[in-house]
Design a protein around this motif. Structure first.
Motif, PDB file in Angstrom:
ATOM      1  N   ILE A  41      23.245  28.420  38.053  1.00  0.00           N
ATOM      2  CA  ILE A  41      24.669  28.163  37.831  1.00  0.00           C
ATOM      3  C   ILE A  41      25.400  29.474  38.046  1.00  0.00           C
ATOM      4  CG2 ILE A  41      26.431  27.656  36.082  1.00  0.00           C
ATOM      5  CD1 ILE A  41      24.571  25.582  34.903  1.00  0.00           C
ATOM      6  N   THR A  42      26.519  29.435  38.781  1.00  0.00           N
ATOM      7  CA  THR A  42      27.324  30.635  38.977  1.00  0.00           C
ATOM      8  C   THR A  42      28.685  30.450  38.308  1.00  0.00           C
ATOM      9  OG1 THR A  42      28.505  30.105  41.058  1.00  0.00           O
ATOM     10  CG2 THR A  42      26.209  30.819  41.239  1.00  0.00           C
ATOM     11  N   LEU A  43      29.164  31.526  37.691  1.00  0.00           N
ATOM     12  CA  LEU A  43      30.406  31.475  36.921  1.00  0.00           C
ATOM     13  C   LEU A  43      31.406  32.480  37.459  1.00  0.00           C
ATOM     14  CD1 LEU A  43      28.896  31.522  33.302  1.00  0.00           C
ATOM     15  CD2 LEU A  43      29.532  29.511  34.645  1.00  0.00           C
ATOM     16  N   ALA A  44      32.467  31.981  38.055  1.00  0.00           N
ATOM     17  CA  ALA A  44      33.593  32.825  38.434  1.00  0.00           C
ATOM     18  C   ALA A  44      34.731  32.568  37.454  1.00  0.00           C
ATOM     19  CB  ALA A  44      34.022  32.533  39.873  1.00  0.00           C
ATOM     20  N   GLY A  45      35.884  33.152  37.717  1.00  0.00           N
ATOM     21  CA  GLY A  45      37.033  32.906  36.848  1.00  0.00           C
ATOM     22  C   GLY A  45      36.787  33.406  35.440  1.00  0.00           C
ATOM     23  N   ALA A  46      37.469  32.783  34.488  1.00  0.00           N
ATOM     24  CA  ALA A  46      37.381  33.207  33.085  1.00  0.00           C
ATOM     25  C   ALA A  46      36.722  32.110  32.260  1.00  0.00           C
ATOM     26  CB  ALA A  46      38.771  33.517  32.540  1.00  0.00           C
ATOM     27  N   LYS A  64      18.135  23.255  31.383  1.00  0.00           N
ATOM     28  CA  LYS A  64      18.831  22.621  32.501  1.00  0.00           C
ATOM     29  C   LYS A  64      19.300  23.649  33.540  1.00  0.00           C
ATOM     30  CE  LYS A  64      18.835  18.609  30.239  1.00  0.00           C
ATOM     31  NZ  LYS A  64      18.000  17.453  30.649  1.00  0.00           N
ATOM     32  N   VAL A  65      19.114  24.925  33.220  1.00  0.00           N
ATOM     33  CA  VAL A  65      19.462  26.012  34.138  1.00  0.00           C
ATOM     34  C   VAL A  65      18.448  27.123  33.915  1.00  0.00           C
ATOM     35  CG1 VAL A  65      21.174  26.834  32.470  1.00  0.00           C
ATOM     36  CG2 VAL A  65      21.226  27.700  34.787  1.00  0.00           C
ATOM     37  N   GLN A  66      17.986  27.734  35.023  1.00  0.00           N
ATOM     38  CA  GLN A  66      16.942  28.755  34.907  1.00  0.00           C
ATOM     39  C   GLN A  66      17.411  30.164  35.274  1.00  0.00           C
ATOM     40  OE1 GLN A  66      16.149  25.516  36.249  1.00  0.00           O
ATOM     41  NE2 GLN A  66      15.460  25.170  34.145  1.00  0.00           N
ATOM     42  N   ILE A  67      18.580  30.273  35.872  1.00  0.00           N
ATOM     43  CA  ILE A  67      19.125  31.580  36.238  1.00  0.00           C
ATOM     44  C   ILE A  67      20.640  31.426  36.369  1.00  0.00           C
ATOM     45  CG2 ILE A  67      18.739  31.173  38.719  1.00  0.00           C
ATOM     46  CD1 ILE A  67      18.201  34.227  38.974  1.00  0.00           C
ATOM     47  N   ILE A  68      21.370  32.465  36.000  1.00  0.00           N
ATOM     48  CA  ILE A  68      22.829  32.442  36.063  1.00  0.00           C
ATOM     49  C   ILE A  68      23.316  33.646  36.857  1.00  0.00           C
ATOM     50  CG2 ILE A  68      24.938  32.774  34.674  1.00  0.00           C
ATOM     51  CD1 ILE A  68      23.652  31.022  32.520  1.00  0.00           C
ATOM     52  N   THR A  69      24.324  33.423  37.677  1.00  0.00           N
ATOM     53  CA  THR A  69      25.053  34.530  38.295  1.00  0.00           C
ATOM     54  C   THR A  69      26.479  34.453  37.794  1.00  0.00           C
ATOM     55  OG1 THR A  69      23.682  34.541  40.283  1.00  0.00           O
ATOM     56  CG2 THR A  69      25.841  35.572  40.445  1.00  0.00           C
ATOM     57  N   CYS A  70      27.024  35.587  37.360  1.00  0.00           N
ATOM     58  CA  CYS A  70      28.393  35.565  36.850  1.00  0.00           C
ATOM     59  C   CYS A  70      29.081  36.890  37.135  1.00  0.00           C
ATOM     60  CB  CYS A  70      28.421  35.277  35.358  1.00  0.00           C
ATOM     61  SG  CYS A  70      27.770  36.588  34.306  1.00  0.00           S
ATOM     62  N   THR A  71      30.376  36.878  37.018  1.00  0.00           N
ATOM     63  CA  THR A  71      31.145  38.106  37.096  1.00  0.00           C
ATOM     64  C   THR A  71      30.923  38.934  35.836  1.00  0.00           C
ATOM     65  OG1 THR A  71      33.026  36.997  36.086  1.00  0.00           O
ATOM     66  CG2 THR A  71      32.947  37.039  38.507  1.00  0.00           C
ATOM     67  N   ILE A 239      30.534  27.356  40.058  1.00  0.00           N
ATOM     68  CA  ILE A 239      31.811  27.151  39.384  1.00  0.00           C
ATOM     69  C   ILE A 239      32.777  28.215  39.882  1.00  0.00           C
ATOM     70  CG2 ILE A 239      32.996  27.135  37.163  1.00  0.00           C
ATOM     71  CD1 ILE A 239      30.400  26.168  35.891  1.00  0.00           C
ATOM     72  N   GLY A 240      33.775  27.773  40.643  1.00  0.00           N
ATOM     73  CA  GLY A 240      34.704  28.715  41.258  1.00  0.00           C
ATOM     74  C   GLY A 240      34.122  29.276  42.540  1.00  0.00           C
ATOM     75  N   GLY A 241      34.692  30.389  43.004  1.00  0.00           N
ATOM     76  CA  GLY A 241      34.220  30.991  44.250  1.00  0.00           C
ATOM     77  C   GLY A 241      33.953  32.469  44.084  1.00  0.00           C
ATOM     78  N   GLY A 242      34.362  33.243  45.070  1.00  0.00           N
ATOM     79  CA  GLY A 242      34.267  34.686  44.964  1.00  0.00           C
ATOM     80  C   GLY A 242      32.851  35.218  44.922  1.00  0.00           C
ATOM     81  N   ILE A 243      32.718  36.439  44.412  1.00  0.00           N
ATOM     82  CA  ILE A 243      31.443  37.158  44.456  1.00  0.00           C
ATOM     83  C   ILE A 243      30.363  36.478  43.627  1.00  0.00           C
ATOM     84  CG2 ILE A 243      31.955  38.686  42.494  1.00  0.00           C
ATOM     85  CD1 ILE A 243      30.669  40.971  44.135  1.00  0.00           C
ATOM     86  N   ALA A 244      30.729  35.782  42.565  1.00  0.00           N
ATOM     87  CA  ALA A 244      29.721  35.117  41.739  1.00  0.00           C
ATOM     88  C   ALA A 244      28.955  34.064  42.530  1.00  0.00           C
ATOM     89  CB  ALA A 244      30.374  34.483  40.513  1.00  0.00           C
ATOM     90  N   GLY A 245      29.614  33.451  43.516  1.00  0.00           N
ATOM     91  CA  GLY A 245      28.938  32.478  44.361  1.00  0.00           C
ATOM     92  C   GLY A 245      28.392  33.071  45.641  1.00  0.00           C
ATOM     93  N   TYR A 283      36.505  32.022  51.299  1.00  0.00           N
ATOM     94  CA  TYR A 283      35.155  31.604  50.923  1.00  0.00           C
ATOM     95  C   TYR A 283      35.224  30.544  49.830  1.00  0.00           C
ATOM     96  CZ  TYR A 283      30.667  31.349  48.705  1.00  0.00           C
ATOM     97  OH  TYR A 283      29.519  30.861  48.142  1.00  0.00           O
ATOM     98  N   SER A 284      36.112  30.734  48.870  1.00  0.00           N
ATOM     99  CA  SER A 284      36.204  29.793  47.762  1.00  0.00           C
ATOM    100  C   SER A 284      36.555  28.390  48.250  1.00  0.00           C
ATOM    101  CB  SER A 284      37.254  30.280  46.755  1.00  0.00           C
ATOM    102  OG  SER A 284      36.897  31.533  46.228  1.00  0.00           O
ATOM    103  N   GLY A 285      37.295  28.309  49.350  1.00  0.00           N
ATOM    104  CA  GLY A 285      37.701  27.008  49.845  1.00  0.00           C
ATOM    105  C   GLY A 285      36.865  26.503  51.008  1.00  0.00           C
ATOM    106  N   ALA A 286      35.801  27.222  51.363  1.00  0.00           N
ATOM    107  CA  ALA A 286      34.956  26.799  52.486  1.00  0.00           C
ATOM    108  C   ALA A 286      34.179  25.529  52.125  1.00  0.00           C
ATOM    109  CB  ALA A 286      33.983  27.910  52.854  1.00  0.00           C
ATOM    110  N   VAL A 287      34.142  24.583  53.044  1.00  0.00           N
ATOM    111  CA  VAL A 287      33.374  23.364  52.791  1.00  0.00           C
ATOM    112  C   VAL A 287      31.891  23.684  52.918  1.00  0.00           C
ATOM    113  CG1 VAL A 287      35.240  21.859  53.561  1.00  0.00           C
ATOM    114  CG2 VAL A 287      33.525  22.643  55.206  1.00  0.00           C
ATOM    115  N   PRO A 288      31.035  22.923  52.235  1.00  0.00           N
ATOM    116  CA  PRO A 288      29.595  23.228  52.259  1.00  0.00           C
ATOM    117  C   PRO A 288      28.992  23.294  53.658  1.00  0.00           C
ATOM    118  CG  PRO A 288      30.072  21.690  50.501  1.00  0.00           C
ATOM    119  CD  PRO A 288      31.341  21.852  51.277  1.00  0.00           C
TER     120      PRO A 288
END
Length: 324
Positions: A41-46, A64-71, A239-245, A283-288
């Protein structure tokens, strides 16, 4: 286990458009876990200031989650909320604030995040002294750790327990610490605690090398992915975009294109919750499907975008996965 009332409500009412995308993404996430895939799971924003820990902490406890990336902000703000929740100030009319009223918040040491103000003294400065002691101890001993590991040290030591102002079961970082969950924090320097650390380095009280770098984070993630993807791949819930994703998803094309490890599977699932529109190289708005061209996803990878507010949508997806 049978589904609870929230999940039953979602399944009955969420039938079309973004609502249907939410259900499809949640069911596909559930299927990934059932088939033995691990999930990031990745966490951007606040999201920490939005108190996502109310549901994310239980996701962690139930594996339900084994690794997290966040800001860096999400890393620290969960702990800020843990020790200073009673001192936060909510500003529901934030859209109407004048520049003078914003200045008044600053002068009173409140840092505003949309409708919520983080109190500097009770949150940021209260944590700073504990982090500095952990940083200094490592510095003196010639030891080096990742940003999240220092937070784990102060949380697991118990030294903050008398400062808790929320039920600790609602802190996602504390839940992660108790599971020793790896947390990737690209661009950690862009955070309040990152600024603290830089200031101590400028003053000569710490060495920059005491904090492991972003390159070392990518090296760590590359090894983690190889160890955990097996022949299945790992799911990616963004969740969100940017560097966290963007930072963690790039580990797969790096393994393939730069290290020649073609047998490593790509990400096995992708979902992004975002309110960013698709335009102008965002990047945040790029389609998969754009990620196919970068070697991050395959044509047949399950792909979902839920175009909505993550503070509304993420807890609902988690509720489904937790059978609430």
């Amino acid at each position: 286990m049978s589904k609870g009332p929230i999940s039953n409500f979602i399944e009955h009412h969420y039938r079309h458009f973004n609502a249907a995308a939410l259900v499809d993404a949640a069911k596909a996430y559930e299927e990934q876990l059932a088939n033995g895939h691990k999930m990031m799971i990745t966490l951007a924003g606040a999201m920490s200031t939005a108190e996502l820990g109310l549901s994310l902490a239980e996701m962690i406890r139930q594996d339900k989650v084994q690794i997290i990336t966040c800001t860096g902000a999400n890393l620290e703000e969960d702990v800020f909320n843990l020790v200073a929740h009673d001192h936060y100030k909510r500003v529901p009319n934030y859209r109407d604030l004048s520049p003078e009223e914003e200045l008044e918040l600053l002068n009173n040491h409140f840092n505003r995040v949309t409708d919520t103000c983080i109190p500097e003294a009770e949150a940021m400065r209260r944590i700073e002294e504990h982090l500095f002691e952990a940083w200094k101890k490592a510095d003196d001993n010639g030891e080096r750790y990742f940003p999240y590991e220092y937070f784990y040290q102060i949380l697991l030591s118990g030294e903050l327990e008398d400062k808790y102002q929320i039920d600790p079961k609602h802190s996602w970082l504390l839940a992660a610490a108790e599971k020793n969950l790896p947390i990737i924090v690209p661009g950690w320097e862009d955070s309040t605690c990152g600024n603290f650390f830089a200031s101590y380095c400028i003053e000569g009280k710490l060495k920059p090398s005491t904090m492991k770098s972003g390159i070392e984070y990518m090296m760590y993630l590359a090894q983690w992915y190889q160890d955990n993807a097996t022949d299945k791949g790992v799911g990616f819930f963004q969740i969100g975009g940017g560097i966290a994703g963007d930072f963690p998803i790039c580990v797969v094309p790096m393994l393939h294109q730069d290290l020649g490890l073609d047998s490593i599977p790509v990400w096995s699932y992708f979902c992004q919750i975002s309110d960013s529109t698709t335009s102008y190289g965002s990047y945040s708005g790029a389609v998969p499907n754009e990620k196919i061209t970068w070697g991050k996803l395959h044509i047949d990878t399950p792909k979902f975008i839920i175009e909505s507010d993550a503070t509304i949508v993420a807890p609902l997806v988690f509720a489904w996965l937790l059978d609430w």
